[in-house]
Scaffold this active site. Structure first.
Site, mmCIF file in Angstrom:
data_model
loop_
_atom_site.group_PDB
_atom_site.id
_atom_site.type_symbol
_atom_site.label_atom_id
_atom_site.label_comp_id
_atom_site.label_asym_id
_atom_site.label_seq_id
_atom_site.Cartn_x
_atom_site.Cartn_y
_atom_site.Cartn_z
ATOM 1 N N ASP A 98 0.858 -1.174 0.000
ATOM 2 C CA ASP A 98 0.000 0.000 0.000
ATOM 3 C C ASP A 98 0.902 1.234 0.000
ATOM 4 O OD1 ASP A 98 -2.346 1.617 0.440
ATOM 5 O OD2 ASP A 98 -3.229 -0.132 1.405
ATOM 6 N N ASP A 201 -2.899 4.786 -2.313
ATOM 7 C CA ASP A 201 -3.924 5.290 -1.406
ATOM 8 C C ASP A 201 -4.296 6.747 -1.658
ATOM 9 O OD1 ASP A 201 -5.284 4.726 1.298
ATOM 10 O OD2 ASP A 201 -4.229 6.591 1.707
ATOM 11 N N GLU A 258 -6.309 4.301 -5.964
ATOM 12 C CA GLU A 258 -7.580 4.579 -5.299
ATOM 13 C C GLU A 258 -7.973 5.989 -5.735
ATOM 14 O OE1 GLU A 258 -9.667 4.638 -0.893
ATOM 15 O OE2 GLU A 258 -7.784 5.669 -1.188
ATOM 16 N N HIS A 330 -11.452 -2.984 2.719
ATOM 17 C CA HIS A 330 -11.348 -2.709 4.161
ATOM 18 C C HIS A 330 -12.033 -1.411 4.567
ATOM 19 C CE1 HIS A 330 -8.373 -0.192 2.375
ATOM 20 N NE2 HIS A 330 -8.219 0.454 3.507
ATOM 21 N N ASP A 331 -12.514 -0.646 3.605
ATOM 22 C CA ASP A 331 -13.198 0.617 3.911
ATOM 23 C C ASP A 331 -14.705 0.500 3.795
ATOM 24 O OD1 ASP A 331 -10.875 2.082 4.336
ATOM 25 O OD2 ASP A 331 -10.668 2.575 2.216
HETATM 26 C C1 GLC Z 1 -7.827 5.298 1.994
HETATM 27 C C2 GLC Z 1 -7.751 4.016 2.799
HETATM 28 C C3 GLC Z 1 -8.451 4.225 4.106
HETATM 29 C C4 GLC Z 1 -7.760 5.330 4.845
HETATM 30 C C5 GLC Z 1 -7.612 6.589 3.987
HETATM 31 C C6 GLC Z 1 -6.584 7.505 4.564
HETATM 32 O O1 GLC Z 1 -9.108 5.636 1.655
HETATM 33 O O2 GLC Z 1 -8.275 2.959 2.052
HETATM 34 O O3 GLC Z 1 -8.508 3.064 4.878
HETATM 35 O O4 GLC Z 1 -8.487 5.642 5.996
HETATM 36 O O5 GLC Z 1 -7.185 6.320 2.681
HETATM 37 O O6 GLC Z 1 -5.298 7.007 4.332
#
Ligand code: GLC
Ligand code: CA
Length: 568
Positions: A98, A201, A258, A330-331
């Protein structure tokens, strides 16, 4: 579109903290992952994304990195990491990490040095602003986890730093070439170690609309969502292109972004040939019905909403690139608990949901436990919640006068904790998550109480389980006979306006496949666009699938039935 090694693969997300605990301290770890590599290989997945395992105070479960060059002792050591990379390689598995570089942790040495000397080199790694007593904050932006994005720099009364996420996640200043060099150095260090790439991320946040300004207030808290700022921000491509050229391209790395709020005209730049990333996630389904005013104001979603979102992305991307498709991560809450109607949790319905997303054009991802049909967990009170975003949303609902019980019900349904409960390996103690449990040791987050019935051990022994069905899905997608259709073929929506039916064709040079799913209890008889040559997959093995009327071109689908048919 250029062909790449990873397009024929299946990807899998590991949330290390909850995958497998090898030493009985209640926290999943790298040795735990190593012990389960054979399981993952046998499942048939190829690319493994690890959510962050770097040194971190875990304010946001590792998405707050204190040391990019080391492993948090709770997860193991760098030696364990090297062993994991090597053991994965032996099994033909690719590890991707990540990459969290919109922000770091406030415990990162960069930030600590910025606090010591805001005028110095490291002060310029962050967004610092002077705010004299009585003056307003530099902007009225709301952080993703609630509250203003500005907090006082520790040790200074009149200097504030920017954090679009939690206050323990200070934003890095990408406008500063010196910071960018540090980031590229770190990325290359990891790629040189032998990982295959990164999941990237929150990347869209690295470009801020400058000069910063406030936006119209949109909630009772007097703050503004930062979506509008992100839409105004121009020029992220310069950063992303540089990162690609300096890091990803020379290593032929696989990267998946993402990405939210991308501009449609930017898609070819992001994931077209030679784009910034190999792929990016399709979040159209996960953001359905979401209100910027809080989870309690989200609209319910229907199967038809889901279908239109899925096809919307497919039409938008076309053959420009290869999108990454998910049911959950995971979100998000568990896909089966979120996308299937309330109360429908049968293995058949779970398999149907899986079939619908798995064969659209793009790279399918499985989140750990999804292959078992793992469901949302039970949370009885707000004190049981770990996730910072759930806690914030609960507060938002209460402030908006939602009664406490109702607020709890709403946030629990959407909580990120649902996906973060330990993997259910067995029906034994702690769902077999802990290899050895020291007396009194417990998993960091309680296991879902349904683990006695829902676990890998039970499902592996049952040929009709969700797990064995996922193995069939994976096998079919990787069957070289159908690569032309299932990997590279066009996607053509079919019966798009038929309610509660998600159907599409995958058309290759030599094969045409038809995917049909029935999203309701009642059977539906649907027309067929051609003769069925072969049934490749059926989630109701003993149902009779003869095309109706002695070969006439229609077919009866049972409630929650899913079929993959070869036409000819
Ligand atoms: C992304 C991750 C999430 C995190 C956020 C801040 O959205 O997937 O879990 O809280 O970034 O890093
Ligand atoms: Ca452990």
């Amino acid at each position: 579109m250029e062909k790449k090694w990873w397009q024929t693969k299946v990807a899998y997300q590991i949330y290390p903290k909850s995958f497998y605990d090898s030493n009985g301290d209640g926290i999943g770890d790298l040795q735990g992952i190593i012990r389960k590599l054979d399981y993952l290989r046998d499942l048939g997945v190829d690319i493994l994304w690890l959510s962050p395992v770097y040194v971190s105070p875990l304010a946001d479960q590792g998405y707050d990195i204190a040391d990019y060059y080391d492993i948090d002792p709770r997860f193991g050591t760098m030696q364990d990491m090297d062993q994991l990379i090597a053991e994965a390689k032996k099994r033909g598995l690719h590890i991707i990490m990540d990459l969290v570089v919109n922000h770091c942790s406030d415990e990162n040495i960069w930030f600590r040095k910025a606090c010591e000397d805001p005028e110095g080199r490291y002060g310029k790694f962050f967004y610092l602003r002077t705010v004299k007593p009585g003056e307003p904050l530099p902007t009225n932006w709301r952080s993703y986890f609630g509250g203003p994005v500005w907090d006082r720099l520790p040790g200074h009364d009149d200097i504030y730093y920017l954090h679009v996420f939690h206050k323990k996640q200070p934003d890095l200043n990408w406008e500063n070439p010196d910071l960018r060099e540090e980031v590229y150095k770190m990325i290359n260090w990891w790629l040189d170690k032998g990982i295959s790439g990164f999941r990237i991320d929150a990347i869209i946040n690295i470009k801020k609309a400058l000069p910063m300004r406030s936006y119209p207030v949109d909630r009772e808290d007097g703050l503004a969502d930062i979506g509008q700022m992100l839409e105004e921000a121009e020029g992220i491509g310069e950063f992303l292109g540089e990162m690609r050229d300096r890091c990803f391209a020379p290593h032929d790395a696989f990267t998946v972004g993402e990405v939210f709020h991308e501009k449609p005209e930017d898609i070819p730049l992001f994931i077209g040939d030679g784009g910034y990333f190999s792929s990016m996630y399709d979040f159209a389904e996960s953001v359905l019905g979401q209100s910027p005013r809080g989870w309690h104001r989200n609209d319910p979603i229907t199967p038809d909403d889901y279908k239109h979102a899925l096809f919307g992305t497919q039409k938008k991307i076309g053959n420009t690139g290869f999108i990454s498709i998910i049911l959950e991560n995971h979100d998000q809450p568990r896909g089966v608990s979120y996308f299937l109607p309330e109360g429908v949790r049968t293995p058949a319905a779970k398999k149907m949901l899986a079939t619908g997303y798995f064969f659209v054009r793009g790279l399918p991802w499985i989140y750990q436990g999804q292959e078992l049909g793992m469901e949302n967990t039970v949370i009885r009170s707000i004190e049981e919640v770990d996730d910072i975003s759930t806690l914030d949303q609960y507060r938002v609902a209460i402030e908006d006068d939602v009664p406490a019980e109702e607020a709890l019900r709403i946030v629990v349904r959407q909580s990120r904790d649902n996906a973060r409960t330990p993997y259910q390996w067995t029906g034994g103690d702690n769902a077999g998550f802990m290899e050895t449990a020291a007396p009194g040791a417990r998993p960091w987050l309680p296991v879902n109480p349904n683990y006695r019935e829902l676990n890998l051990e039970a499902e592996a022994a049952d040929p009709d389980s969700v797990y064995n069905y996922y193995r069939q899905l994976i096998r079919l997608r990787k069957d070289p006979a159908y690569t032309d259709a299932l990997i590279y073929g066009d996607l053509v929506p079919y019966l798009e306006e038929t309610s509660n039916a998600l159907c599409y064709l995958r058309k290759g040079e030599s094969h045409t496949l038809l995917i049909m799913t029935n999203w309701q209890d009642a059977p539906q008889t649907l027309p067929l666009p051609g003769q069925v040559r072969k049934v490749l997959l059926n989630n109701m093995e003993d149902s009779d699938i003869r095309p109706c009327d002695g070969g006439a071109l229609s077919i009866r689908l049972e409630g929650w039935q899913a079929l993959v048919l070869e036409l000819g």
